[in-house]
Design a protein around this motif. Structure first.
Motif, PDB file in Angstrom:
ATOM      1  N   ARG A   7      -8.221   4.826   8.423  1.00  0.00           N
ATOM      2  CA  ARG A   7      -7.220   4.074   7.646  1.00  0.00           C
ATOM      3  C   ARG A   7      -6.180   5.014   7.033  1.00  0.00           C
ATOM      4  O   ARG A   7      -4.992   4.700   7.007  1.00  0.00           O
ATOM      5  N   LYS A   8      -6.621   6.169   6.555  1.00  0.00           N
ATOM      6  CA  LYS A   8      -5.689   7.146   5.981  1.00  0.00           C
ATOM      7  C   LYS A   8      -4.720   7.638   7.050  1.00  0.00           C
ATOM      8  O   LYS A   8      -3.510   7.727   6.813  1.00  0.00           O
ATOM      9  N   GLN A   9      -5.236   7.940   8.239  1.00  0.00           N
ATOM     10  CA  GLN A   9      -4.381   8.408   9.325  1.00  0.00           C
ATOM     11  C   GLN A   9      -3.404   7.326   9.778  1.00  0.00           C
ATOM     12  O   GLN A   9      -2.234   7.599  10.044  1.00  0.00           O
ATOM     13  N   VAL A  10      -3.885   6.098   9.850  1.00  0.00           N
ATOM     14  CA  VAL A  10      -3.029   4.981  10.251  1.00  0.00           C
ATOM     15  C   VAL A  10      -1.934   4.758   9.204  1.00  0.00           C
ATOM     16  O   VAL A  10      -0.771   4.550   9.548  1.00  0.00           O
ATOM     17  N   LEU A  11      -2.279   4.848   7.923  1.00  0.00           N
ATOM     18  CA  LEU A  11      -1.284   4.692   6.872  1.00  0.00           C
ATOM     19  C   LEU A  11      -0.223   5.783   6.968  1.00  0.00           C
ATOM     20  O   LEU A  11       0.975   5.508   6.871  1.00  0.00           O
ATOM     21  N   GLU A  12      -0.653   7.014   7.192  1.00  0.00           N
ATOM     22  CA  GLU A  12       0.305   8.114   7.343  1.00  0.00           C
ATOM     23  C   GLU A  12       1.229   7.864   8.532  1.00  0.00           C
ATOM     24  O   GLU A  12       2.436   8.093   8.449  1.00  0.00           O
ATOM     25  N   GLN A  13       0.667   7.361   9.626  1.00  0.00           N
ATOM     26  CA  GLN A  13       1.470   7.053  10.803  1.00  0.00           C
ATOM     27  C   GLN A  13       2.491   5.952  10.489  1.00  0.00           C
ATOM     28  O   GLN A  13       3.660   6.051  10.883  1.00  0.00           O
ATOM     29  N   LEU A  14       2.068   4.908   9.786  1.00  0.00           N
ATOM     30  CA  LEU A  14       2.986   3.826   9.416  1.00  0.00           C
ATOM     31  C   LEU A  14       4.119   4.337   8.530  1.00  0.00           C
ATOM     32  O   LEU A  14       5.272   3.926   8.679  1.00  0.00           O
ATOM     33  N   ILE A  15       3.798   5.238   7.605  1.00  0.00           N
ATOM     34  CA  ILE A  15       4.819   5.795   6.714  1.00  0.00           C
ATOM     35  C   ILE A  15       5.833   6.607   7.511  1.00  0.00           C
ATOM     36  O   ILE A  15       7.054   6.446   7.339  1.00  0.00           O
ATOM     37  N   VAL A  16       5.355   7.461   8.406  1.00  0.00           N
ATOM     38  CA  VAL A  16       6.264   8.275   9.231  1.00  0.00           C
ATOM     39  C   VAL A  16       7.137   7.369  10.099  1.00  0.00           C
ATOM     40  O   VAL A  16       8.346   7.588  10.224  1.00  0.00           O
ATOM     41  N   GLU A  17       6.530   6.331  10.682  1.00  0.00           N
ATOM     42  CA  GLU A  17       7.303   5.385  11.493  1.00  0.00           C
ATOM     43  C   GLU A  17       8.398   4.723  10.663  1.00  0.00           C
ATOM     44  O   GLU A  17       9.530   4.574  11.132  1.00  0.00           O
ATOM     45  N   ARG A  18       8.070   4.294   9.430  1.00  0.00           N
ATOM     46  CA  ARG A  18       9.061   3.656   8.566  1.00  0.00           C
ATOM     47  C   ARG A  18      10.228   4.609   8.272  1.00  0.00           C
ATOM     48  O   ARG A  18      11.384   4.204   8.256  1.00  0.00           O
ATOM     49  N   ILE A  19       9.907   5.868   8.024  1.00  0.00           N
ATOM     50  CA  ILE A  19      10.953   6.857   7.751  1.00  0.00           C
ATOM     51  C   ILE A  19      11.855   7.009   8.976  1.00  0.00           C
ATOM     52  O   ILE A  19      13.088   6.983   8.864  1.00  0.00           O
ATOM     53  N   GLU A  20      11.246   7.132  10.150  1.00  0.00           N
ATOM     54  CA  GLU A  20      12.029   7.307  11.381  1.00  0.00           C
ATOM     55  C   GLU A  20      12.849   6.064  11.704  1.00  0.00           C
ATOM     56  O   GLU A  20      14.010   6.174  12.108  1.00  0.00           O
ATOM     57  N   VAL A  28       0.818  -1.209   0.000  1.00  0.00           N
ATOM     58  CA  VAL A  28       0.000   0.000   0.000  1.00  0.00           C
ATOM     59  C   VAL A  28       0.854   1.263   0.000  1.00  0.00           C
ATOM     60  O   VAL A  28       0.360   2.346  -0.307  1.00  0.00           O
ATOM     61  N   ALA A  29       2.150   1.126   0.344  1.00  0.00           N
ATOM     62  CA  ALA A  29       3.055   2.283   0.308  1.00  0.00           C
ATOM     63  C   ALA A  29       4.489   1.788   0.222  1.00  0.00           C
ATOM     64  O   ALA A  29       4.847   0.775   0.824  1.00  0.00           O
ATOM     65  N   ILE A  30       5.291   2.530  -0.519  1.00  0.00           N
ATOM     66  CA  ILE A  30       6.725   2.265  -0.586  1.00  0.00           C
ATOM     67  C   ILE A  30       7.414   3.429   0.116  1.00  0.00           C
ATOM     68  O   ILE A  30       7.193   4.592  -0.230  1.00  0.00           O
ATOM     69  N   VAL A  31       8.230   3.104   1.109  1.00  0.00           N
ATOM     70  CA  VAL A  31       8.903   4.112   1.917  1.00  0.00           C
ATOM     71  C   VAL A  31      10.395   3.826   1.870  1.00  0.00           C
ATOM     72  O   VAL A  31      10.854   2.833   2.421  1.00  0.00           O
ATOM     73  N   ASP A  32      11.143   4.725   1.228  1.00  0.00           N
ATOM     74  CA  ASP A  32      12.578   4.511   1.039  1.00  0.00           C
ATOM     75  C   ASP A  32      12.801   3.126   0.451  1.00  0.00           C
ATOM     76  O   ASP A  32      12.360   2.855  -0.638  1.00  0.00           O
ATOM     77  N   GLU A  33      13.457   2.261   1.233  1.00  0.00           N
ATOM     78  CA  GLU A  33      13.741   0.914   0.756  1.00  0.00           C
ATOM     79  C   GLU A  33      12.869  -0.119   1.451  1.00  0.00           C
ATOM     80  O   GLU A  33      13.203  -1.289   1.526  1.00  0.00           O
ATOM     81  N   ASP A  34      11.759   0.310   1.967  1.00  0.00           N
ATOM     82  CA  ASP A  34      10.845  -0.552   2.715  1.00  0.00           C
ATOM     83  C   ASP A  34       9.441  -0.427   2.121  1.00  0.00           C
ATOM     84  O   ASP A  34       9.196   0.453   1.294  1.00  0.00           O
ATOM     85  N   VAL A  35       8.553  -1.310   2.525  1.00  0.00           N
ATOM     86  CA  VAL A  35       7.170  -1.243   2.063  1.00  0.00           C
ATOM     87  C   VAL A  35       6.227  -1.363   3.256  1.00  0.00           C
ATOM     88  O   VAL A  35       6.579  -1.918   4.290  1.00  0.00           O
ATOM     89  N   VAL A  36       5.029  -0.840   3.087  1.00  0.00           N
ATOM     90  CA  VAL A  36       3.950  -1.039   4.046  1.00  0.00           C
ATOM     91  C   VAL A  36       2.951  -1.949   3.353  1.00  0.00           C
ATOM     92  O   VAL A  36       2.477  -1.633   2.262  1.00  0.00           O
ATOM     93  N   LEU A  37       2.673  -3.083   3.982  1.00  0.00           N
ATOM     94  CA  LEU A  37       1.761  -4.063   3.405  1.00  0.00           C
ATOM     95  C   LEU A  37       0.334  -3.808   3.880  1.00  0.00           C
ATOM     96  O   LEU A  37       0.111  -3.251   4.958  1.00  0.00           O
ATOM     97  N   GLU A  38      -0.611  -4.234   3.065  1.00  0.00           N
ATOM     98  CA  GLU A  38      -2.016  -4.060   3.401  1.00  0.00           C
ATOM     99  C   GLU A  38      -2.359  -4.763   4.717  1.00  0.00           C
ATOM    100  O   GLU A  38      -3.140  -4.255   5.517  1.00  0.00           O
ATOM    101  N   SER A  39      -1.749  -5.922   4.957  1.00  0.00           N
ATOM    102  CA  SER A  39      -2.020  -6.644   6.203  1.00  0.00           C
ATOM    103  C   SER A  39      -1.561  -5.834   7.413  1.00  0.00           C
ATOM    104  O   SER A  39      -2.224  -5.843   8.461  1.00  0.00           O
TER     105      SER A  39
END
Length: 158
Positions: free
Chosen positions: A80-93, A42-53
């Protein structure tokens, strides 16, 4: 870094090949008897991904926590949008913390869990029951605390 992303895609590719191969060798009846759903990126963050699960699991956990606290829940799409944004920020950090070689010791995680238990005055059994009610496992909680502590260390410049 690139290899981590490549490994995830390789795993998905291998699973797809296995699924197709099973249909060829075992016939369509075997495939129909046990179908396997593949996870979606559902999102690609740098060299990582966020999966739908991951998004589904986190959104469910948040909804379950909110049900106990509020009578009116937010719209699921907004949540879901807010949670996805949170997951993306976490991945970056987390990615930044890895670059700076910031690590959290297991003892630190144990202490954080002990503080939560003490604060809520729970026995081990009560704590486990509460985790299950929230849709969490002890391993999942440890990973979540590890990520939170890693991000805290990053933000504090440790």
């Amino acid at each position: 870094m690139q290899s981590r992303l490549t490994k995830k895609y390789s795993s998905l590719f291998a699973a797809t090949l296995l699924l197709v191969g099973s249909q060829v060798f075992l016939g369509p009846q075997a495939l129909a008897a046990k179908s396997v759903g593949l996870d979606r990126v559902v999102a690609i963050v740098d060299e990582d991904v966020v999966l739908e699960s991951e998004l589904n699991d986190r959104a469910l956990a948040v909804m379950q926590r909110l049900k106990g606290q509020y009578t009116q829940l937010p719209d699921e799409a907004v949540l879901r949008k807010q949670v996805l944004e949170q997951l993306i920020v976490e991945r970056i950090e987390i990615g930044l913390a890895k670059r700076y070689e910031i690590k959290v010791e297991e003892e630190e995680i144990d202490q954080a869990i002990a503080r939560v238990r003490e604060k809520n005055k729970m026995t081990d059994a009560q704590f486990e029951t509460d985790l299950k009610r929230q849709g969490l496992t002890m391993a999942g909680l440890r990973n979540q605390i590890r990520d939170e502590l890693t991000i805290n260390h990053l933000q504090q410049g440790v």
